[in-house]
Motif scaffolding. Structure first.
Motif, PDB file in Angstrom:
ATOM      1  N   CYS A  20      20.712  15.499  -1.356  1.00 17.99           N
ATOM      2  CA  CYS A  20      20.806  14.035  -1.357  1.00 17.99           C
ATOM      3  C   CYS A  20      20.288  13.510  -2.687  1.00 17.99           C
ATOM      4  CB  CYS A  20      20.000  13.423  -0.200  1.00 17.99           C
ATOM      5  SG  CYS A  20      18.246  13.764  -0.243  1.00 17.99           S
ATOM      6  N   ALA A  21      20.394  12.216  -2.899  1.00 20.96           N
ATOM      7  CA  ALA A  21      19.785  11.612  -4.077  1.00 20.96           C
ATOM      8  C   ALA A  21      18.277  11.774  -3.963  1.00 20.96           C
ATOM      9  CB  ALA A  21      20.152  10.134  -4.162  1.00 20.96           C
ATOM     10  N   ASP A  22      17.640  12.121  -5.104  1.00 24.21           N
ATOM     11  CA  ASP A  22      16.190  12.334  -5.064  1.00 24.21           C
ATOM     12  C   ASP A  22      15.477  10.992  -4.846  1.00 24.21           C
ATOM     13  OD1 ASP A  22      13.841  13.695  -5.115  1.00 24.21           O
ATOM     14  OD2 ASP A  22      13.964  14.309  -7.214  1.00 24.21           O
ATOM     15  N   GLN A  23      14.414  11.029  -4.063  1.00 19.41           N
ATOM     16  CA  GLN A  23      13.618   9.831  -3.802  1.00 19.41           C
ATOM     17  C   GLN A  23      12.315  10.277  -3.148  1.00 19.41           C
ATOM     18  OE1 GLN A  23      15.898   7.679  -0.501  1.00 19.41           O
ATOM     19  NE2 GLN A  23      17.211   9.428  -0.994  1.00 19.41           N
ATOM     20  N   PRO A  24      11.276   9.487  -3.232  1.00 19.85           N
ATOM     21  CA  PRO A  24       9.982   9.908  -2.672  1.00 19.85           C
ATOM     22  C   PRO A  24      10.051  10.027  -1.159  1.00 19.85           C
ATOM     23  CG  PRO A  24       9.698   8.093  -4.220  1.00 19.85           C
ATOM     24  CD  PRO A  24      11.170   8.223  -3.956  1.00 19.85           C
ATOM     25  N   GLY A  25       9.301  10.944  -0.610  1.00 22.30           N
ATOM     26  CA  GLY A  25       9.125  11.024   0.835  1.00 22.30           C
ATOM     27  C   GLY A  25      10.025  11.995   1.565  1.00 22.30           C
ATOM     28  N   ILE A  26      10.968  12.615   0.870  1.00 24.26           N
ATOM     29  CA  ILE A  26      11.914  13.483   1.582  1.00 24.26           C
ATOM     30  C   ILE A  26      11.202  14.676   2.218  1.00 24.26           C
ATOM     31  CG2 ILE A  26      13.974  14.902   1.383  1.00 24.26           C
ATOM     32  CD1 ILE A  26      14.780  13.276  -1.061  1.00 24.26           C
ATOM     33  N   ILE A  27      10.395  15.368   1.413  1.00 30.10           N
ATOM     34  CA  ILE A  27       9.744  16.579   1.939  1.00 30.10           C
ATOM     35  C   ILE A  27       8.841  16.225   3.115  1.00 30.10           C
ATOM     36  CG2 ILE A  27       8.121  18.430   1.372  1.00 30.10           C
ATOM     37  CD1 ILE A  27       9.278  18.447  -1.443  1.00 30.10           C
ATOM     38  N   SER A  28       8.120  15.129   2.976  1.00 26.39           N
ATOM     39  CA  SER A  28       7.261  14.696   4.072  1.00 26.39           C
ATOM     40  C   SER A  28       8.081  14.426   5.326  1.00 26.39           C
ATOM     41  CB  SER A  28       6.496  13.436   3.647  1.00 26.39           C
ATOM     42  OG  SER A  28       5.856  12.844   4.750  1.00 26.39           O
ATOM     43  N   PRO A  51      13.621  15.223 -12.874  1.00 26.41           N
ATOM     44  CA  PRO A  51      12.411  14.604 -12.310  1.00 26.41           C
ATOM     45  C   PRO A  51      12.544  13.088 -12.187  1.00 26.41           C
ATOM     46  CG  PRO A  51      11.843  16.140 -14.059  1.00 26.41           C
ATOM     47  CD  PRO A  51      13.345  16.034 -14.053  1.00 26.41           C
ATOM     48  N   ARG A  52      13.384  12.509 -13.013  1.00 20.96           N
ATOM     49  CA  ARG A  52      13.553  11.056 -12.961  1.00 20.96           C
ATOM     50  C   ARG A  52      14.927  10.713 -12.393  1.00 20.96           C
ATOM     51  NH1 ARG A  52      10.731  12.803 -17.053  1.00 20.96           N
ATOM     52  NH2 ARG A  52      12.665  13.639 -17.874  1.00 20.96           N
ATOM     53  N   GLY A  53      15.045  10.821 -11.069  1.00 20.34           N
ATOM     54  CA  GLY A  53      16.243  10.288 -10.441  1.00 20.34           C
ATOM     55  C   GLY A  53      17.475  11.135 -10.477  1.00 20.34           C
ATOM     56  N   GLY A  54      17.396  12.401 -10.117  1.00 25.93           N
ATOM     57  CA  GLY A  54      18.581  13.235 -10.042  1.00 25.93           C
ATOM     58  C   GLY A  54      18.934  13.510  -8.588  1.00 25.93           C
ATOM     59  N   ARG A  55      19.466  14.702  -8.364  1.00 27.51           N
ATOM     60  CA  ARG A  55      19.794  15.127  -7.006  1.00 27.51           C
ATOM     61  C   ARG A  55      18.655  15.989  -6.473  1.00 27.51           C
ATOM     62  NH1 ARG A  55      23.584  12.871  -4.173  1.00 27.51           N
ATOM     63  NH2 ARG A  55      24.112  14.803  -3.093  1.00 27.51           N
TER      64      ARG A  55
ATOM     65  N   PHE D  33       0.441  13.479   2.959  1.00 22.72           N
ATOM     66  CA  PHE D  33      -0.732  12.972   2.233  1.00 22.72           C
ATOM     67  C   PHE D  33      -0.327  12.458   0.849  1.00 22.72           C
ATOM     68  CE2 PHE D  33      -3.920  13.740  -1.032  1.00 22.72           C
ATOM     69  CZ  PHE D  33      -5.014  13.031  -0.551  1.00 22.72           C
ATOM     70  N   LEU D  34       0.416  13.281   0.124  1.00 25.59           N
ATOM     71  CA  LEU D  34       0.781  12.897  -1.238  1.00 25.59           C
ATOM     72  C   LEU D  34       1.729  11.681  -1.227  1.00 25.59           C
ATOM     73  CD1 LEU D  34       1.202  16.372  -2.976  1.00 25.59           C
ATOM     74  CD2 LEU D  34      -0.563  14.650  -3.422  1.00 25.59           C
ATOM     75  N   TYR D  35       2.655  11.695  -0.284  1.00 23.75           N
ATOM     76  CA  TYR D  35       3.600  10.576  -0.209  1.00 23.75           C
ATOM     77  C   TYR D  35       2.859   9.264   0.029  1.00 23.75           C
ATOM     78  CZ  TYR D  35       7.386   7.662   1.613  1.00 23.75           C
ATOM     79  OH  TYR D  35       8.272   6.647   1.830  1.00 23.75           O
ATOM     80  N   HIS D  36       1.894   9.298   0.939  1.00 20.03           N
ATOM     81  CA  HIS D  36       1.155   8.071   1.257  1.00 20.03           C
ATOM     82  C   HIS D  36       0.292   7.577   0.102  1.00 20.03           C
ATOM     83  CE1 HIS D  36       1.663   8.760   5.860  1.00 20.03           C
ATOM     84  NE2 HIS D  36       2.705   8.185   5.292  1.00 20.03           N
ATOM     85  N   HIS D  37      -0.056   8.494  -0.789  1.00 21.19           N
ATOM     86  CA  HIS D  37      -0.852   8.071  -1.954  1.00 21.19           C
ATOM     87  C   HIS D  37       0.028   7.768  -3.168  1.00 21.19           C
ATOM     88  CE1 HIS D  37      -4.970   8.233  -0.559  1.00 21.19           C
ATOM     89  NE2 HIS D  37      -4.686   9.324   0.123  1.00 21.19           N
ATOM     90  N   GLY D  38       1.342   7.754  -2.978  1.00 23.41           N
ATOM     91  CA  GLY D  38       2.204   7.342  -4.087  1.00 23.41           C
ATOM     92  C   GLY D  38       2.550   8.438  -5.070  1.00 23.41           C
ATOM     93  N   ALA D  39       2.243   9.701  -4.711  1.00 17.15           N
ATOM     94  CA  ALA D  39       2.605  10.814  -5.589  1.00 17.15           C
ATOM     95  C   ALA D  39       4.046  11.214  -5.316  1.00 17.15           C
ATOM     96  CB  ALA D  39       1.683  12.005  -5.331  1.00 17.15           C
ATOM     97  N   GLY D  66       2.539   6.562  -9.856  1.00 17.29           N
ATOM     98  CA  GLY D  66       2.484   5.684  -8.697  1.00 17.29           C
ATOM     99  C   GLY D  66       1.257   5.868  -7.810  1.00 17.29           C
ATOM    100  N   LEU D  67       0.311   6.676  -8.248  1.00 20.60           N
ATOM    101  CA  LEU D  67      -0.866   6.948  -7.405  1.00 20.60           C
ATOM    102  C   LEU D  67      -1.589   5.650  -7.046  1.00 20.60           C
ATOM    103  CD1 LEU D  67      -2.650  10.149  -8.813  1.00 20.60           C
ATOM    104  CD2 LEU D  67      -1.218   9.905  -6.769  1.00 20.60           C
TER     105      LEU D  67
END
Lengths: 295, 295, 295, 295
Positions: A20-28, A51-55, D33-39, D66-67
């Motif tokens: 998918c498009a990379d974005q924070p929170g996926i792994i979580s 690292p800055r907005g890829g797939r 944890f990391l997601y919630h802290h903005g990493a 984004g921390l």
């Protein structure tokens, strides 16, 4: 009898592939979803194309015995709870469910035999429902393994009919088609029916020596290494996403015949790896490239 | 049917191997002798172990059609005109005369199958008069190729008798014995009957991990490469002259079973090369080392 | 101080390179000639491009202390007694006479530094009379080794003059010119002045990715191995006889910058080998290929 | 001036290494944890030594802009919210904070020069506060780079004092000590001060040829490949956890000096990789083995 070249996948192992498009929170999100459903993650590999907005690409293996729901429910829940939110393309498979692999071949038997032999002794997690060839030469070698052999002659006149015949044999019977030195070019219609499900072995280090007689071309150019390339088949000849490549050293002492002989060993090795990785759900196509999560 | 992995040696090719103390004039003497007898040298490789007074090693190939005398006369003349003067050990062979290779094996079939398959399709210039095993497991795989399979069980009690039985089967029937993962240690008496004619494959990068369970040893040590070694068998376990070695990369992701599986591919490749070089008269033993004139 | 990466060639070692049409008797004639003149052959390597009537190539090393005549007399005698009879192209050199190697470079210093460092510590049997660059950036790194650095700017307008200036600096001063990532294309006139005496390093596995930005091209194609190629320069860009090639494995984790960084190590290694072999008289050009007699 | 062999780590990249007993929920807990802290996690690699209850190893890279808290607060929170619950050993580092690397060397300069040169041109993310040697030979080469050089002679009599002197120079100044062919054995006391912080390069393919003169040993045994091994130093000579190994092919044509010369190139390459991986926080020690998360 003997140790297989790759221990049989655990009967309880599942695999999840995500793009998918990379974005924070996926792994979580993914790991928490699986944790809450009782899946125990045992292997986790991830790739971000930039690292800055890829797939974003992810492959994980998890154990299913502790699952709190059925396999189908897990899939449904994953789509609704996670995948739809992130716009994911994804795939959930069970290692125990071996993929069905048809082999297309012409007259050279080295790549075919490698696949047959490995599969028969349990090295390669596949079943082989059929071998199709435009020649009848290799029938004996194939039928000895108890595998159906279909001879479909191809000429300038009957190309379309021959493909139709092959397609009807394959219809619903295969998850993967391997061109183990199949010397006919498949039509765009054929290729479109099996997107990223047809693997070819080309007997050169692509993009060098595209097309016919690559060993002769290599010998004439005087290269010091020869190679082989395994790739997914697309509409453009020898241009699809590369899965694996390797080379072998040659010298002025080797003639074109030697290059062919040495190269055939490289072909076997390269095709075997590419097919194994596909069968183990280790390859994700990324445009005209591949992400390969190697063990 | 397909191109063999090594074109059949020319029916008119002869090979000459020579070892002696290094001294001026050897090359001139040998090449002039052959020239005067109508032999056309087509390949010539030489090694001096020390520029100042070591051993001299030579391998050459020549074409026989223009010979001015019989093969036996050539041998006689060479001994009297050249070899005796320089104190040479030498050997003249015809490429068309394939060596007879017996294979001894226990239960692992990967190295055996490589040799059988290559020989049967003409890749390896040998004939295989028999396979001998201390187990009956692989009978089917061997007999399918039309090769006699002899099961000689070996126990603590009958070791000497078992060897006698094997020796009487081999007597006069073989030029080379290959231990393709034969898990019994041969007695000094057996070894003495076939000096530098028994080739073993050891499943480690010798001298690391001598003895039993080398893959387990390698895994426990945490090495990053595993290897295999093919060597002539001598009285000392895993200490004979090394013919060929190779390695494969492993990582923390691989368990001991993986090492075994990956290693078996290295074993096949390394043993195949060593056997091929021996069959093509490319190996000369130099003390506890080898000189290998590779193509 | 430390052991050099290649022991200095023996002060008494001579080398003979020969090419001619293959025919019976050559080895006998050459070795007998040398024997009669007191030369002791210590290394002998030969190649026939075709057993049935191709080209013959020979490289030998011999020791000079026992010679019964002067070096010049040996050359004259060889021409009259042997070479003229067989129509040989040949070359006799003394290992102690180091070749003079000029280096042309633009802005990347990795290949240059490898050559400078190896030569300075005695690893590479050469003297470096000068470095020429179309930029002034690397002056400090070069002059630190006590080597003259000539900055000759090249633009669209002054290309011919710039080459003239370089040619006059080189005139009579060099035996070999190495393009250690020199980003200007030499004119046919320049190349014609130094036939098979200009070695280039191309940052791809030729013939893949000819021309500019090969690492970017390789990254876009998604290859799994990147390479470098060292070749003699001819009139056709990146088409000259290949001396050496090698590759390094890359994966989806590597971006184009990584490929460049990993590739630079391959470039250094490949160029170093090609230059070493040329300096040690191990390379003979055969049409658009090379025969390389490797130690 | 030129592209570095490894682009400088992003100024905003942080790295987290974790080891603990494997158990469900770890990945979910850490990533949430990391997601919630903005990493923002940009690289994630994981290993389980045994799917059924082994050790768990994790390396991740994340972006810090984004921390939602300070770096110190993040560490504190991680310990209390996550690490203590799972009994984790862990380490949080900033890529921009280069490690301080002291180099110990004797007389061979090849490994030293590789590290100096790479560090100076920005290829290796380290600072070098000092070089210590038991000889004065390499002072000039080191000081040319502006790096302090300390000569501490070591004899049978002063070994303890010499180590004390070295330890007081190192005290508080270094994060890593590299033995770049340092021919003295460090005492257990010295080693205990820098657990898993001392990297050695051994000039053989361990565990083959432990101890002195491995190239001579390798030549006498007649191996066909020579190797080098980089490992963490422990109390047992050449027995510490292996980080990286590689090999190079040799033949009967190579004498012991050649093996040394060829081996030195392997040593440089192997040590460079091991040091780079340590500097990039890619290595976790697992008993007497290593887990290496390679890019």
């Amino acid at each position: 009898m003997q140790t297989s070249a790759q221990p049989p996948a655990d009967a309880t192992t599942a695999r999840l592939l995500i793009t998918c498009a990379d974005q924070p929170g996926i792994i979580s999100a993914v790991s928490t979803f699986l944790y809450h459903h009782g899946a125990n993650i045992t292997d986790f590999d991830q790739h971000a194309s930039d690292p800055r907005g890829g797939r974003f690409f992810l492959r994980m293996e998890f154990q299913t015995p502790g699952l709190d729901c059925s396999w189908d429910a897990l899939k449904n829940n994953f789509q609704h709870s996670v995948a739809s939110h992130y716009g994911m393309e994804w795939q959930l498979t069970l290692a125990a469910q071996k993929k069905r692999m048809a082999i297309l071949v012409s007259r050279h038997d080295h790549a075919l035999m490698e696949l047959l032999w490995r599969t028969m002794r349990g090295d390669l997690p596949a079943v082989i429902p059929m071998v199709i060839s435009n020649h009848d030469d290799l029938r004996g070698e194939v039928e000895r393994f108890g595998i159906p052999y279909h001879h479909i002659g191809v000429s300038a006149d009957n190309k379309a009919e021959a493909e139709e015949q092959a397609l009807s044999l394959l219809e619903g019977q295969v998850d993967l088609i391997v061109l183990a030195r199949y010397m006919q070019i498949l039509s765009p219609e054929f290729v479109a029916r099996y997107p990223h499900q047809i693997i070819n072995i080309h007997h050169s280090f692509l993009p060098a020596f595209i097309g016919a007689n690559p060993y002769q071309q290599a010998w004439e150019r005087g290269v010091k290494l020869i190679g082989a390339t395994s790739h997914y088949v697309t509409d453009e000849l020898d241009q699809g996403p590369i899965i694996e490549q390797n080379v072998a050293r040659v010298s002025h002492r080797n003639n074109a015949e030697d290059l062919k002989a040495l190269g055939q060993d490289v072909e076997r090795q390269v095709l075997l790896r590419a097919v194994r990785w596909h069968l183990e759900d280790r390859v994700i196509v990324d445009g005209n490239k591949t992400v390969v999560f190697i063990k």
